[in-house]
Design a protein around this motif. Structure first.
Motif, mmCIF file in Angstrom:
data_model
loop_
_atom_site.group_PDB
_atom_site.id
_atom_site.type_symbol
_atom_site.label_atom_id
_atom_site.label_comp_id
_atom_site.label_asym_id
_atom_site.label_seq_id
_atom_site.Cartn_x
_atom_site.Cartn_y
_atom_site.Cartn_z
ATOM 1 N N GLY A 25 0.718 -1.104 0.025
ATOM 2 C CA GLY A 25 -0.114 0.020 0.071
ATOM 3 C C GLY A 25 0.791 1.269 -0.167
ATOM 4 O O GLY A 25 0.247 2.350 -0.233
ATOM 5 N N LYS A 26 2.171 1.156 0.121
ATOM 6 C CA LYS A 26 2.929 2.481 0.138
ATOM 7 C C LYS A 26 3.695 2.875 -1.021
ATOM 8 O O LYS A 26 3.584 1.875 -2.050
ATOM 9 C CB LYS A 26 3.946 2.103 1.402
ATOM 10 C CG LYS A 26 3.513 2.145 2.580
ATOM 11 C CD LYS A 26 4.638 2.030 3.789
ATOM 12 C CE LYS A 26 4.182 1.602 5.141
ATOM 13 N NZ LYS A 26 5.275 1.228 6.134
ATOM 14 N N LEU A 27 3.940 4.067 -1.228
ATOM 15 C CA LEU A 27 4.907 4.312 -2.489
ATOM 16 C C LEU A 27 6.267 3.577 -2.462
ATOM 17 O O LEU A 27 6.699 3.225 -1.660
ATOM 18 C CB LEU A 27 5.243 5.932 -2.252
ATOM 19 C CG LEU A 27 4.132 6.904 -2.123
ATOM 20 C CD1 LEU A 27 4.634 8.410 -2.005
ATOM 21 C CD2 LEU A 27 2.995 6.992 -3.273
ATOM 22 N N LEU A 28 6.253 3.292 -3.831
ATOM 23 C CA LEU A 28 7.756 2.568 -4.260
ATOM 24 C C LEU A 28 8.734 3.120 -3.606
ATOM 25 O O LEU A 28 9.050 4.452 -3.724
ATOM 26 C CB LEU A 28 7.840 2.521 -5.826
ATOM 27 C CG LEU A 28 8.932 1.856 -6.331
ATOM 28 C CD1 LEU A 28 8.801 0.424 -6.044
ATOM 29 C CD2 LEU A 28 8.885 2.054 -7.855
ATOM 30 N N ALA A 29 9.789 2.113 -2.861
ATOM 31 C CA ALA A 29 10.888 2.739 -2.284
ATOM 32 C C ALA A 29 10.750 3.297 -1.097
ATOM 33 O O ALA A 29 11.906 3.649 -0.362
ATOM 34 C CB ALA A 29 11.692 3.650 -3.318
ATOM 35 N N THR A 30 9.705 3.741 -0.511
ATOM 36 C CA THR A 30 9.469 4.294 0.720
ATOM 37 C C THR A 30 9.488 3.417 2.025
ATOM 38 O O THR A 30 9.640 3.727 3.088
ATOM 39 C CB THR A 30 8.331 4.954 0.928
ATOM 40 O OG1 THR A 30 7.070 4.090 0.750
ATOM 41 C CG2 THR A 30 7.954 6.206 0.084
ATOM 42 N N SER A 31 9.555 1.981 1.743
ATOM 43 C CA SER A 31 10.100 1.117 2.732
ATOM 44 C C SER A 31 11.261 1.043 3.152
ATOM 45 O O SER A 31 11.819 0.224 4.044
ATOM 46 C CB SER A 31 9.503 -0.091 2.526
ATOM 47 O OG SER A 31 9.976 -1.016 1.382
ATOM 48 N N GLY A 32 12.200 1.482 2.301
ATOM 49 C CA GLY A 32 13.698 1.147 2.587
ATOM 50 C C GLY A 32 14.024 -0.245 2.053
ATOM 51 O O GLY A 32 13.329 -0.984 1.196
ATOM 52 N N LEU A 33 15.079 -0.770 2.755
ATOM 53 C CA LEU A 33 15.849 -2.041 2.606
ATOM 54 C C LEU A 33 15.950 -3.016 3.740
ATOM 55 O O LEU A 33 15.042 -2.497 4.674
ATOM 56 C CB LEU A 33 17.253 -1.877 2.060
ATOM 57 C CG LEU A 33 17.125 -0.911 0.721
ATOM 58 C CD1 LEU A 33 18.864 -0.594 0.398
ATOM 59 C CD2 LEU A 33 16.394 -1.661 -0.445
ATOM 60 N N VAL A 34 16.637 -3.732 3.820
ATOM 61 C CA VAL A 34 16.605 -4.756 5.078
ATOM 62 C C VAL A 34 18.129 -4.775 5.122
ATOM 63 O O VAL A 34 19.111 -5.035 4.454
ATOM 64 C CB VAL A 34 16.278 -6.320 4.807
ATOM 65 C CG1 VAL A 34 16.556 -7.164 6.049
ATOM 66 C CG2 VAL A 34 14.724 -6.178 4.534
ATOM 67 N N GLN A 35 18.434 -4.278 6.335
ATOM 68 C CA GLN A 35 19.923 -4.078 6.559
ATOM 69 C C GLN A 35 20.761 -5.470 7.016
ATOM 70 O O GLN A 35 20.149 -6.439 7.369
ATOM 71 C CB GLN A 35 20.174 -2.935 7.669
ATOM 72 C CG GLN A 35 19.553 -2.720 8.799
ATOM 73 C CD GLN A 35 20.298 -3.478 9.974
ATOM 74 O OE1 GLN A 35 19.805 -4.219 10.874
ATOM 75 N NE2 GLN A 35 21.564 -2.988 10.026
ATOM 76 N N ILE A 36 21.940 -5.267 7.521
ATOM 77 C CA ILE A 36 22.911 -6.563 7.692
ATOM 78 C C ILE A 36 22.535 -7.327 8.930
ATOM 79 O O ILE A 36 23.106 -8.446 9.152
ATOM 80 C CB ILE A 36 24.438 -6.427 7.614
ATOM 81 C CG1 ILE A 36 24.781 -5.071 8.515
ATOM 82 C CG2 ILE A 36 24.839 -5.764 6.208
ATOM 83 C CD1 ILE A 36 26.402 -4.761 8.430
ATOM 84 N N GLU A 37 21.748 -6.699 9.712
ATOM 85 C CA GLU A 37 21.335 -7.461 10.829
ATOM 86 C C GLU A 37 19.937 -7.715 11.011
ATOM 87 O O GLU A 37 19.148 -8.477 11.985
ATOM 88 C CB GLU A 37 21.424 -6.553 12.097
ATOM 89 C CG GLU A 37 22.883 -6.356 12.569
ATOM 90 C CD GLU A 37 23.237 -5.034 13.042
ATOM 91 O OE1 GLU A 37 23.953 -4.990 14.209
ATOM 92 O OE2 GLU A 37 23.031 -4.021 12.667
ATOM 93 N N GLY A 38 19.268 -7.603 9.623
ATOM 94 C CA GLY A 38 17.994 -8.187 9.477
ATOM 95 C C GLY A 38 16.728 -7.367 9.688
ATOM 96 O O GLY A 38 15.604 -7.392 9.231
ATOM 97 N N SER A 39 17.065 -6.042 10.084
ATOM 98 C CA SER A 39 16.159 -5.020 10.294
ATOM 99 C C SER A 39 15.886 -4.218 9.289
ATOM 100 O O SER A 39 16.633 -4.086 8.262
ATOM 101 C CB SER A 39 16.387 -4.047 11.520
ATOM 102 O OG SER A 39 16.526 -4.818 12.707
ATOM 103 N N GLY A 40 14.685 -3.610 8.872
ATOM 104 C CA GLY A 40 14.254 -2.606 8.047
ATOM 105 C C GLY A 40 14.950 -1.340 7.966
ATOM 106 O O GLY A 40 15.387 -1.011 9.142
ATOM 107 N N GLY A 41 15.812 -0.866 7.082
ATOM 108 C CA GLY A 41 16.622 0.044 7.108
ATOM 109 C C GLY A 41 17.227 0.330 5.829
ATOM 110 O O GLY A 41 17.020 0.290 4.580
#
Length: 281
Positions: A25-41
């Motif tokens: 439901g959100k705009l493309l790319a606004t969720s960020g990524l998943v970082q090296i410890e598994g958290s969104g960011g």
């Protein structure tokens, strides 16, 4: 704890499979990524954003594979995360740190939880604010013991993050920034244990990210992560410069140049960071 990553991964998928709601439901790319410890960011920094595109009546599940190839070491990460109703995120990651010159590896499992306290990174006037923790468990603490870590078994990081996305803010392009304060005593993410002769308590470390979306599908930027030197081995802060290609809400590819400084006495550990993020649903 050795199999916790796989158990939690299966649990995340099992929970999500009971729902028919996909997080898109959100705009493309606004969720960020998943970082090296598994958290969104971002790549090395957890953000206040959650890992998926879910809104208040949706859930999402994401997976990540990342490799950071340095001069003397190689970090491989597999992770999975789930975001529930744009409020709570749970995650699991397995890290394998290859010792390219010496042979062998160090393995660590990370379980994370994040809770959105306030705001929306895009639509609220003030930044989105989230709190989280990352519990880390070494599978083999022999090297951490050898280097004098206060604990060679496990440790927990606690953080608070603020993220804001500004639409059309830089010459018409969207911009994003994040600031994170982390309480930690982890040595090199925890791969070299927790605490040491120089310090055995949690310290507050600052982390930050900034980027610009050059189009709907391409983002560039940099990240900074402050790190403690508990072992007295000259552990240095991390910096990366990244470009992300996000063709759709199902996949994101990130390439970065990582400058990680001194690791266990080996100086100037720089190299390529490559990550593939996928939203399963």
């Amino acid at each position: 704890m050795k199999h916790y990553f796989f158990v939690l991964s299966a649990l995340v998928c099992l929970i999500a499979s009971n729902y028919a709601l996909a997080g898109d439901g959100k705009l493309l790319a606004t969720s960020g990524l998943v970082q090296i410890e598994g958290s969104g960011g971002g790549g090395i920094v957890p953000w206040a954003t959650l890992s998926g595109y879910d809104t208040q009546d949706e859930i999402s599940v994401s997976a990540v594979m990342t490799q950071v190839d340095l001069d003397d070491y190689r970090l491989n990460v597999m992770g999975v995360s789930a975001s529930f109703y744009d409020r709570v995120e749970i995650s699991a990651a397995h890290q394998r740190f290859d010792l390219k010159q010496l042979g062998g590896d160090i393995r660590q499992n990370v379980i994370g939880v994040k809770y959105r306290l306030y705001g929306d990174a895009v639509y609220s006037n003030f930044p989105q604010i989230s709190i989280g923790l990352q519990h880390k468990k070494l599978e083999d603490g022999a090297i951490a013991d050898l280097l004098g870590a206060d604990s060679s078994s496990s440790g927990t990081d606690y953080y608070i993050a603020a993220t804001k996305i500004h639409l059309g803010a830089v010459a018409g392009f969207n911009a994003v920034w994040n600031v994170t304060a982390r309480a930690t005593k982890a040595n090199q993410l925890g791969l070299l244990g927790f605490g040491g002769a120089q310090n055995s308590d949690h310290e507050i470390m600052l982390e930050a990210s900034a980027g610009v979306l050059l189009s709907r599908n391409v983002a560039v930027g940099m990240e900074y992560r402050q790190k403690p030197d508990n072992l007295g081995l000259g552990e240095e802060d991390w910096i990366d410069y990244f470009v992300s290609y996000i063709p759709n809400k199902h996949i994101a590819l990130t390439l970065a140049w990582a400058e990680l400084g001194s690791i266990a006495g080996a100086e100037d550990q720089n190299g390529l960071y490559l990550s593939i993020n996928g939203q399963l649903w």
